[in-house]
Design a protein around this motif. Structure first.
Motif, PDB file in Angstrom:
ATOM      1  N   UNK A 107     -12.067   7.875  -3.018  1.00  0.00           N
ATOM      2  CA  UNK A 107     -11.823   8.120  -1.593  1.00  0.00           C
ATOM      3  C   UNK A 107     -10.388   7.792  -1.221  1.00  0.00           C
ATOM      4  N   UNK A 108      -9.844   6.730  -1.780  1.00  0.00           N
ATOM      5  CA  UNK A 108      -8.446   6.373  -1.500  1.00  0.00           C
ATOM      6  C   UNK A 108      -7.494   7.472  -1.972  1.00  0.00           C
ATOM      7  N   UNK A 109      -7.891   8.202  -3.023  1.00  0.00           N
ATOM      8  CA  UNK A 109      -7.059   9.271  -3.572  1.00  0.00           C
ATOM      9  C   UNK A 109      -7.358  10.631  -2.935  1.00  0.00           C
ATOM     10  N   UNK A 110      -8.270  10.650  -1.965  1.00  0.00           N
ATOM     11  CA  UNK A 110      -8.603  11.897  -1.309  1.00  0.00           C
ATOM     12  C   UNK A 110      -9.618  12.744  -2.041  1.00  0.00           C
ATOM     13  N   UNK A 111     -10.350  12.128  -2.971  1.00  0.00           N
ATOM     14  CA  UNK A 111     -11.371  12.833  -3.748  1.00  0.00           C
ATOM     15  C   UNK A 111     -12.761  12.426  -3.277  1.00  0.00           C
TER      16      UNK A 111
END
Length: 556
Positions: A107-111
């Motif tokens: 989630x932090x990486x936008x996934x």
């Protein structure tokens, strides 16, 4: 035993608005076969920490979400699809804490993260099956036929070969459409329904963004469990409704799950999805799984099985889009996964044809799934020695070749294709990924790898291909970047354009795609400026030469 987290619950996800709330309609989702992706501890088996450490690679590749194959507690009789505890992580793959950190990091990486759920069957080590009384309520048990019940209750065959029934010490028989270690659940029991809803809530609370539903067509069996009447039943899967697959009753289960998913999403300001692994005989029956009150996506296996011929591909594309459009859903395209021969090999034309097929898929309207390693152009490994095999179908004599068990020989060979040397079993597409280095295990982990990697993969590693504009990895990175940037790709309209025999041409807003399925070059009026080509293309004075087995995206 179900594990407990020792860290706080995941932070609430930011509310989604606009296009994000419909992210799944045109998402590119990357399948991670966990045991073969990356090994962090040197035991030769990929794990959740290894996946987490490689998530930046997937972000940079340009995908929107990651689908993880089962990592739950399991005896591993079928690669983790025999689940003993749906709320625990198998020690092979790490801990529940590792799963929690993986989801947070993604989630932090936008996934986004999608996890597998296996509702058709459990492991025979599941506590329900270990309790004789509970087992007979929650699994499919029947008395045998014959004077003393010595014959199976009917003629159903396992997808993996042999009878779909095993006799117990008490003299009755239990159903297993897959391995004997995978008894089928009895979905007439309300406790089974309640348990799977609770399992879904458990993982949603941990932060996952959806579920890929294994054998989504299989939970309901025809009343009376009627005989089929002949053998080689695995070859019928995906060609007709069978008494054990694609029964209409499965849709009531999916409607219940959709209400659960929608309710959870509304309460948490997000949208979580259900993805059907469903084999249906027609696109119209497959579309039933993605009606507005059912699941969000269903893998398009008709497209995966289509031969590399322009007419056949166009027919499948038209039928697929028409069927899903009739229920307001997107089409979900796929070329490879952990159950089929990799398309670099399966399509019969080597890497050139595989690259072209990928650009075709990524230009079509809807969502697309990528299988780990296809972005490296990995071929099927065809020379694994028998002593390293782990696919249960290998030991039972069935050649599945597809997720629902279609024999490898039944997957149409591409025009001019050659799938000789393929035995159809699934270990060849599950060989661990090569990341770097000159020799196995190619950076897969500090030790070896659970299946041996070919000695000639050094040129296919991530490190070897990174920065090489001619590499398959950079082709995927460029294609995914363009797909994200160009508003005409992804979800939206499509129209066919007149083209010579053997060529597909279709228009998306601002983009035209040409696919030459022939093995020879063809002259073609250049429709615009090349944006991306699977192989170099020459354009002179408004005329182009379409290379054989190529796909080109044109800006128009």
């Amino acid at each position: 035993m179900t594990q407990e987290l020792t860290s706080p619950s995941p932070a609430p996800r930011a509310p989604e608005t606009g296009r994000d709330s419909r992210w799944w309609r045109d998402a590119v989702i990357y399948q991670v076969y966990v045991r073969s992706f990356a090994d962090s501890d040197g035991d030769g088996i990929g794990d959740l920490r290894g996946v987490r450490e490689r998530l930046p690679y997937l972000r940079d590749l340009g995908v929107d979400a990651v689908w993880l194959t089962p990592f739950y507690a399991s005896p591993q009789a079928d690669g983790g699809y025999d689940v003993a505890d749906y709320r625990a992580v198998d020690p092979l793959f790490g801990t529940l804490q590792d799963a929690d950190i993986l989801v947070r990091t993604a989630h932090d990486l936008g996934l986004r993260v999608i996890v597998d759920i296996v509702p058709n069957h459990t492991s025979d080590r599941h506590p329900w099956f270990q309790d004789p009384e509970l087992a007979r309520q929650r699994y499919v048990f029947r008395p045998g036929k014959g004077p003393s019940g010595e014959l199976p209750p009917n003629d159903w065959e396992s997808v993996f070969g042999g009878p779909a029934w095993t006799r117990t010490d008490r003299g009755d028989w239990y159903l297993h459409l897959f391995a004997p270690e995978q008894p089928d659940l009895n979905w007439d029991d309300p406790e089974v329904h309640a348990e799977f809803e609770a399992i879904m809530r458990f993982w949603l609370d941990l932060g996952v963004d959806g579920f890929r539903i294994d054998v989504a067509h299989g939970m309901i069996k025809a009343p009376g469990l009627p005989d089929i009447g002949h053998g080689q039943q695995a070859q019928l899967i995906g060609t007709q409704v069978l008494p054990f697959f694609d029964q209409d009753g499965v849709h009531a289960i999916h409607r219940t799950w959709r209400r659960l998913l929608d309710g959870y999403g509304e309460a948490h300001g997000t949208q979580v999805i259900g993805v059907a692994e469903a084999w249906a005989p027609t696109p119209e029956r497959l579309a039933l799984y993605v009606r507005p009150d059912e699941l969000h996506q269903a893998f398009n296996f008709q497209f995966l099985n289509a031969p590399w011929q322009a007419g056949a591909l166009r027919a499948v594309i038209d039928a697929s889009i028409a069927a899903t459009a009739s229920v307001g859903a997107p089409t979900t395209w796929v070329l490879s996964n952990h159950d089929v021969v990799r398309h670099t090999t399966r399509l019969g034309g080597g890497l050139a044809r595989a690259r072209a097929a990928t650009l075709l898929m990524l230009a079509l309207p809807g969502s697309a799934y990528l299988y780990q390693g296809e972005e490296l152009g990995l071929p099927e490994v065809t020379d694994l020695p028998d002593e390293v095999r782990q696919d249960p179908a290998f030991f039972r004599g069935r050649r599945p070749g597809a997720a629902a068990g279609a024999a490898a020989a039944d997957i149409p060979a591409a025009d001019g294709g050659d799938t000789s040397g393929q035995d159809g079993f699934r270990d060849g597409c599950r060989v661990p990924l090569p990341w770097s280095g000159e020799q196995p295990p190619y950076g897969f982990g500090p030790g070896g790898s659970w299946l041996p990697q070919p000695a000639d993969w050094r040129a296919l590693t991530v490190a070897a291909q990174t920065g090489d504009p001619a590499s398959t990895l950079e082709l995927y990175r460029t294609a995914l970047s363009l797909r994200r940037r160009l508003p005409g790709l992804g979800d939206g309209p499509m129209s066919w354009v007149s083209a010579p025999d053997g060529v597909l041409a279709f228009r998306r807003p601002g983009v035209l795609c040409t696919v030459n399925t022939l093995g020879r070059d063809l002259a073609f009026p250049a429709p615009g400026t090349p944006l991306l080509a699977s192989t170099p293309v020459i354009v002179n004075d408004g005329s182009a030469v379409l290379p054989g087995d190529s796909c080109i995206w044109w800006a128009i």
